[in-house]
Design a protein around this motif. Structure first.
Motif, short mmCIF file in Angstrom:
data_model
loop_
_atom_site.label_atom_id
_atom_site.label_comp_id
_atom_site.label_asym_id
_atom_site.label_seq_id
_atom_site.Cartn_x
_atom_site.Cartn_y
_atom_site.Cartn_z
N PRO A 125 0.81 -1.23 0.00
CA PRO A 125 0.00 0.00 0.00
C PRO A 125 0.84 1.28 0.00
O PRO A 125 0.36 2.33 -0.41
N ALA A 126 2.08 1.19 0.45
CA ALA A 126 2.94 2.38 0.50
C ALA A 126 3.69 2.60 -0.81
O ALA A 126 3.96 3.74 -1.19
N ILE A 127 4.02 1.51 -1.52
CA ILE A 127 4.84 1.63 -2.72
C ILE A 127 4.00 1.75 -4.00
O ILE A 127 4.25 2.63 -4.82
N TYR A 128 3.02 0.88 -4.15
CA TYR A 128 2.26 0.83 -5.40
C TYR A 128 1.06 1.76 -5.36
O TYR A 128 -0.09 1.33 -5.49
N THR A 129 1.32 3.04 -5.19
CA THR A 129 0.26 4.05 -5.15
C THR A 129 0.84 5.38 -5.62
O THR A 129 2.00 5.67 -5.37
N PRO A 130 0.05 6.20 -6.28
CA PRO A 130 0.54 7.53 -6.64
C PRO A 130 0.49 8.50 -5.46
O PRO A 130 1.10 9.56 -5.49
N ASP A 131 -0.23 8.12 -4.39
CA ASP A 131 -0.39 9.00 -3.23
C ASP A 131 0.83 8.94 -2.33
O ASP A 131 1.61 8.00 -2.36
N VAL A 132 0.95 9.95 -1.49
CA VAL A 132 2.03 10.02 -0.50
C VAL A 132 1.43 9.77 0.87
O VAL A 132 0.36 10.29 1.19
N HIS A 133 2.11 8.96 1.66
CA HIS A 133 1.62 8.62 3.00
C HIS A 133 2.74 8.77 4.01
O HIS A 133 3.90 8.55 3.71
N PHE A 134 2.35 9.10 5.24
CA PHE A 134 3.27 8.95 6.36
C PHE A 134 3.28 7.47 6.72
O PHE A 134 2.27 6.79 6.59
N ILE A 135 4.41 6.99 7.19
CA ILE A 135 4.54 5.59 7.58
C ILE A 135 4.75 5.55 9.09
O ILE A 135 5.68 6.16 9.61
N ASP A 136 3.86 4.85 9.80
CA ASP A 136 4.03 4.63 11.24
C ASP A 136 4.76 3.31 11.41
O ASP A 136 4.16 2.23 11.31
N LEU A 137 6.07 3.39 11.64
CA LEU A 137 6.89 2.19 11.77
C LEU A 137 6.91 1.71 13.21
O LEU A 137 7.06 2.50 14.14
N ASP A 138 6.78 0.41 13.37
CA ASP A 138 6.92 -0.23 14.67
C ASP A 138 8.04 -1.24 14.52
O ASP A 138 7.86 -2.32 13.95
N ILE A 139 9.24 -0.89 15.02
CA ILE A 139 10.40 -1.76 14.90
C ILE A 139 10.69 -2.35 16.27
O ILE A 139 11.22 -1.68 17.15
N ASP A 140 10.30 -3.61 16.44
CA ASP A 140 10.48 -4.32 17.72
C ASP A 140 9.96 -3.49 18.90
O ASP A 140 10.63 -3.36 19.93
N GLY A 141 8.78 -2.90 18.75
CA GLY A 141 8.16 -2.16 19.84
C GLY A 141 8.46 -0.68 19.86
O GLY A 141 7.77 0.07 20.53
N LYS A 142 9.49 -0.22 19.15
CA LYS A 142 9.79 1.22 19.10
C LYS A 142 9.01 1.84 17.95
O LYS A 142 9.04 1.36 16.83
N LYS A 143 8.34 2.95 18.25
CA LYS A 143 7.52 3.64 17.25
C LYS A 143 8.32 4.78 16.60
O LYS A 143 9.02 5.52 17.29
N HIS A 144 8.19 4.87 15.27
CA HIS A 144 8.85 5.93 14.50
C HIS A 144 7.88 6.43 13.44
O HIS A 144 7.15 5.64 12.84
N LYS A 145 7.89 7.73 13.19
CA LYS A 145 7.10 8.32 12.11
C LYS A 145 8.07 8.61 10.97
O LYS A 145 9.10 9.26 11.18
N ALA A 146 7.74 8.14 9.77
CA ALA A 146 8.68 8.24 8.65
C ALA A 146 7.94 8.42 7.34
O ALA A 146 6.71 8.39 7.29
N ILE A 147 8.73 8.62 6.29
CA ILE A 147 8.21 8.61 4.92
C ILE A 147 9.06 7.64 4.12
O ILE A 147 10.21 7.37 4.47
N LEU A 148 8.50 7.11 3.05
CA LEU A 148 9.24 6.23 2.16
C LEU A 148 10.13 7.09 1.29
O LEU A 148 9.65 7.89 0.50
N GLN A 149 11.43 6.97 1.47
CA GLN A 149 12.38 7.81 0.74
C GLN A 149 12.76 7.19 -0.60
O GLN A 149 12.87 7.86 -1.60
N ASP A 150 13.00 5.86 -0.61
CA ASP A 150 13.47 5.20 -1.83
C ASP A 150 13.12 3.72 -1.77
O ASP A 150 13.06 3.13 -0.69
N ALA A 151 12.89 3.14 -2.93
CA ALA A 151 12.65 1.70 -3.04
C ALA A 151 13.44 1.18 -4.23
O ALA A 151 13.45 1.80 -5.29
N GLN A 152 14.12 0.06 -4.04
CA GLN A 152 14.88 -0.56 -5.12
C GLN A 152 14.15 -1.83 -5.54
O GLN A 152 13.70 -2.60 -4.70
N PHE A 153 14.08 -2.04 -6.87
CA PHE A 153 13.35 -3.18 -7.42
C PHE A 153 14.29 -4.09 -8.19
O PHE A 153 15.29 -3.64 -8.75
N HIS A 154 13.93 -5.39 -8.25
CA HIS A 154 14.67 -6.35 -9.07
C HIS A 154 14.43 -5.99 -10.53
O HIS A 154 13.29 -5.71 -10.92
#
Length: 196
Positions: free
Chosen positions: A50-79
């Motif tokens: 839902p974050a990558i395959y969309t023309p819209d921009v979203h904030f990403i609420d990351l939960d990394i092993d219990g720690k919460k972070h607010k982020a944006i998708l900066q870059d994605a690399q594809f095969h």
């Protein structure tokens, strides 16, 4: 701006072999930077869709092993052959630090130039905007209500509150040009007037 929740787990090892194993498990290696620390973690490939395959921009609420972070998708690399996501970069947001993002353009209304036979050409699909995270718009609306044949909307005419558009002000967002059918109709009308 809308948010998408994604959870991930910290990576114990960082390297090619570990990344390859993660991909076999259906996960994608990721990195979060821009804050006090840099985090290397893995996220599920299905959670990223839902974050990558969309023309819209979203904030990403990351939960990394219990720690919460607010982020944006900066870059994605594809095969290169399968188009599978190989790696993603997230930029951690700070409420007091401006961020630059490509914000999509949404065209609204109907152009009078198109109604009389003109052709609508959209040259830009998004604009680079710099603002604090709380001031970033979900999309930029461009009205077509006054767009006649031969007229266009430039970046310089876009006004945003508490945000700055970084694109060149002379760039054209959308224009209405004369279509072939309209041009032929005008030429035939001009020939008919000359015969009279």
């Amino acid at each position: 701006m809308e948010s998408i929740a994604i959870s991930g787990s910290l990576r114990k090892n960082v390297g090619k072999r570990d990344a390859k194993e993660l991909r076999y498990e259906g996960k994608v290696p990721a990195v979060l930077y821009g804050g006090k620390e840099q985090y290397h973690f893995a996220v599920s490939a299905t959670d990223l869709k839902p974050a990558i395959y969309t023309p819209d921009v979203h904030f990403i609420d990351l939960d990394i092993d219990g720690k919460k972070h607010k982020a944006i998708l900066q870059d994605a690399q594809f095969h290169p052959l399968t188009d599978q996501v190989r790696h993603v970069d997230f930029l951690e947001l700070n409420d007091k630090k401006e961020v630059s993002l490509n914000i999509p353009i949404k065209l609204t209304g109907t152009s009078p130039g198109v109604k009389v036979g003109g052709k609508l050409i959209q040259k830009l699909r998004s604009l680079r905007v710099k603002a604090l995270p709380k001031d970033l718009p979900q999309y930029i609306e461009v009205s077509l209500e006054t767009l006649e044949v031969g007229k266009s909307v430039q970046v310089g005419s876009i006004q945003l509150q508490n945000a700055k558009v970084l694109n060149n002000t002379d760039d054209t967002i959308v224009s209405v040009v004369m279509s072939r059918a309209l041009r032929q109709a005008e030429q035939e009308a001009a020939k008919a007037d000359k015969k009279k």
